[in-house]
Design a protein around this motif. Structure first.
Motif, PDB file in Angstrom:
ATOM      1  N   ALA A 234      41.608  22.754  66.383  1.00 43.91           N
ATOM      2  CA  ALA A 234      40.951  21.602  65.779  1.00 43.91           C
ATOM      3  C   ALA A 234      41.026  21.676  64.257  1.00 43.91           C
ATOM      4  N   ALA A 235      40.810  20.541  63.606  1.00 40.13           N
ATOM      5  CA  ALA A 235      40.781  20.503  62.147  1.00 40.13           C
ATOM      6  C   ALA A 235      39.704  21.447  61.636  1.00 40.13           C
ATOM      7  N   ALA A 265      52.733  20.815  60.115  1.00 45.15           N
ATOM      8  CA  ALA A 265      51.315  21.165  59.999  1.00 45.15           C
ATOM      9  C   ALA A 265      51.085  22.656  60.211  1.00 45.15           C
ATOM     10  N   LEU A 266      51.953  23.302  61.002  1.00 39.41           N
ATOM     11  CA  LEU A 266      51.826  24.739  61.261  1.00 39.41           C
ATOM     12  C   LEU A 266      52.685  25.568  60.315  1.00 39.41           C
ATOM     13  N   THR A 267      53.930  25.158  60.106  1.00 41.31           N
ATOM     14  CA  THR A 267      54.819  25.953  59.259  1.00 41.31           C
ATOM     15  C   THR A 267      54.346  25.979  57.805  1.00 41.31           C
ATOM     16  N   ALA A 268      53.628  24.937  57.373  1.00 44.14           N
ATOM     17  CA  ALA A 268      53.096  24.929  56.011  1.00 44.14           C
ATOM     18  C   ALA A 268      52.067  26.039  55.816  1.00 44.14           C
ATOM     19  N   LEU A 269      51.403  26.448  56.893  1.00 45.29           N
ATOM     20  CA  LEU A 269      50.392  27.500  56.812  1.00 45.29           C
ATOM     21  C   LEU A 269      50.999  28.890  56.959  1.00 45.29           C
ATOM     22  N   LEU A 270      52.094  28.995  57.717  1.00 45.76           N
ATOM     23  CA  LEU A 270      52.677  30.302  58.021  1.00 45.76           C
ATOM     24  C   LEU A 270      53.820  30.683  57.097  1.00 45.76           C
ATOM     25  N   GLY A 271      54.430  29.688  56.457  1.00 41.49           N
ATOM     26  CA  GLY A 271      55.612  29.961  55.662  1.00 41.49           C
ATOM     27  C   GLY A 271      56.854  29.956  56.534  1.00 41.49           C
ATOM     28  N   GLU A 295      41.034  20.278  57.179  1.00 41.40           N
ATOM     29  CA  GLU A 295      40.105  19.309  57.769  1.00 41.40           C
ATOM     30  C   GLU A 295      40.732  17.928  57.921  1.00 41.40           C
ATOM     31  N   SER A 296      41.729  17.640  57.095  1.00 41.55           N
ATOM     32  CA  SER A 296      42.343  16.306  57.112  1.00 41.55           C
ATOM     33  C   SER A 296      43.459  16.165  58.140  1.00 41.55           C
ATOM     34  N   THR A 297      43.734  17.213  58.926  1.00 40.26           N
ATOM     35  CA  THR A 297      44.844  17.170  59.879  1.00 40.26           C
ATOM     36  C   THR A 297      44.572  16.151  60.985  1.00 40.26           C
ATOM     37  N   PRO A 298      45.453  15.161  61.171  1.00 38.14           N
ATOM     38  CA  PRO A 298      45.242  14.178  62.247  1.00 38.14           C
ATOM     39  C   PRO A 298      45.550  14.787  63.612  1.00 38.14           C
ATOM     40  N   LEU A 326      46.861  19.692  68.088  1.00 40.02           N
ATOM     41  CA  LEU A 326      46.236  19.948  66.794  1.00 40.02           C
ATOM     42  C   LEU A 326      45.314  18.801  66.416  1.00 40.02           C
ATOM     43  N   GLY A 327      44.416  19.103  65.464  1.00 39.88           N
ATOM     44  CA  GLY A 327      43.643  18.066  64.804  1.00 39.88           C
ATOM     45  C   GLY A 327      42.429  17.616  65.575  1.00 39.88           C
ATOM     46  N   GLY A 328      41.739  16.623  65.014  1.00 38.09           N
ATOM     47  CA  GLY A 328      40.488  16.163  65.596  1.00 38.09           C
ATOM     48  C   GLY A 328      39.354  17.082  65.187  1.00 38.09           C
ATOM     49  N   ARG A 329      38.140  16.632  65.346  1.00 38.17           N
ATOM     50  CA  ARG A 329      36.989  17.441  64.974  1.00 38.17           C
ATOM     51  C   ARG A 329      36.728  18.522  66.010  1.00 38.17           C
ATOM     52  N   VAL A 330      36.154  19.624  65.591  1.00 36.65           N
ATOM     53  CA  VAL A 330      35.783  20.685  66.514  1.00 36.65           C
ATOM     54  C   VAL A 330      34.829  20.118  67.556  1.00 36.65           C
ATOM     55  N   GLY A 331      35.147  20.358  68.831  1.00 37.95           N
ATOM     56  CA  GLY A 331      34.309  19.853  69.912  1.00 37.95           C
ATOM     57  C   GLY A 331      34.722  18.481  70.397  1.00 37.95           C
TER      58      GLY A 331
END
Length: 333
Positions: A234-235, A265-271, A295-298, A326-331
């Motif tokens: 989740a975001a 969205a994932l590779t930007a975090l892992l390199g 938090e802004s991830t759709p 991916l994305g959305g609010r937790v829960g």
């Protein structure tokens, strides 16, 4: 009998009772040669041969599963998800495919197509390994056919019995596709779970064994774990990627490194790459990478491919591809 065993059996009994309420479609679609028609008005034999043709085309391949709305005609290959209590761990099992190992026969007198296969899926992003089981599609009339399949599966030790069944309401011979209202349930101490819905099962384009098995034989295993274990990153949630490598060869792996590709969205975090150095023959190493989804991830479906390569020539040691939401609010659901 232990209290845990009694609880598991009670849950299995309740799941079996729920599965008895089968959905029979009044609009069974049979598609071939670019046209679809209502199956009613045809013959039981015509429907049996159409289903047999689809399963024959799937022999040695995956029937890729995708949760869709009833009446859908196009598979998005998104898998199916059912809640599973894996001992103390409540999470979601993702069924990716039914791998058809062999089509045994079509019995017109019995009105059945018999086959062998095994389920492919993950629990907490770790592959669930299943033995080959037997299945059948029973053609009851010109517009009623029922899939029944079961096999034994194991995840990090415990063995459980799982059953997939449901009434088929769409057969597309040209597309290699079956649509059905399904029930997937099973268990075995300390595992129990189940769920239902509508799925499309489409014959995979390529005949290949699961990538993770081949990679494990070459010395690579990988796990992706989200913070709350619901198989959705989740975001704002942190996830952990763990890669374990072993050198089973006679020579050292030189300049070993991990490469990441897939959804931005994932590779930007892992390199793009992570250096591990040399790995001597007979030794093992591991690498752990964490990332937190902005938090802004759709909300979106994403994939992440992990490759281990070494010198000379970027020789591939092993690879694994993850598919996740991916994305959305937790829960959020």
């Amino acid at each position: 009998m232990t209290r845990r065993a009694v609880t598991a059996l009670a849950l299995l009994a309740s799941l079996a009772a729920c599965s008895a309420r089968q959905v029979v479609s009044a609009d069974f679609q049979l598609c071939r040669k670019g046209a679809c028609k209502a199956a009613a008005g045809g013959t039981r034999e015509e429907l049996a041969r159409a289903i047999y043709t689809v399963l024959q085309s799937a022999s040695g391949r995956d029937l890729v599963l995708s949760e869709e709305k009833p009446g859908a005609a196009r598979s998005r290959g998104r898998g199916i998800r059912v809640f599973t209590q894996g001992g103390p761990i409540p999470a979601v099992y993702k069924g990716k495919a039914l791998h058809v190992t062999e089509v045994l026969y079509l019995d017109m007198a019995e009105g059945a197509v018999k086959f062998k296969g095994r389920m492919r899926g993950t629990f907490l992003f770790v592959p669930v390994h299943c033995s080959v089981g037997e299945g059948a599609v029973r053609i009851l009339s010109d517009r009623e056919a029922r899939l029944e399949f079961s096999n034994l599966c194991t995840w990090l030790g415990p063995t459980s019995f799982w059953k997939l069944d449901g009434n088929i309401d769409r057969v597309d011979v040209d597309a290699g596709l079956l649509g059905l209202h399904y029930h997937l349930r099973g268990g075995g101490v300390p595992v129990v779970g189940g769920g239902s819905g509508y799925l499309l099962a489409k014959v995979a384009a390529e005949a290949a064994e699961p990538e993770e098995r081949a990679s494990a034989e070459r010395g690579l295993t990988a796990r992706l774990q989200d913070a709350d274990g619901d198989a959705i990153v989740a975001a704002g949630e942190t996830f952990t990627l763990t890669v374990e490598l072993s050198n089973t060869g006679a020579e050292a792996m030189k300049n070993l490194r991990l490469r990441f590709s897939g959804s931005p969205a994932l590779t930007a975090l892992l390199g793009a790459e992570r250096l591990l150095g040399d790995l001597p023959a007979g030794e093992a190493t591991s690498s752990q990478v964490r990332g937190t989804l902005p938090e802004s991830t759709p909300a979106q479906s994403a994939d992440l491919r992990v490759e281990a390569v070494c010198d000379p020539g970027d020789a591939l040691v092993g690879a694994k591809t993850f598919q996740l939401d991916l994305g959305g609010r937790v829960g959020a659901r």
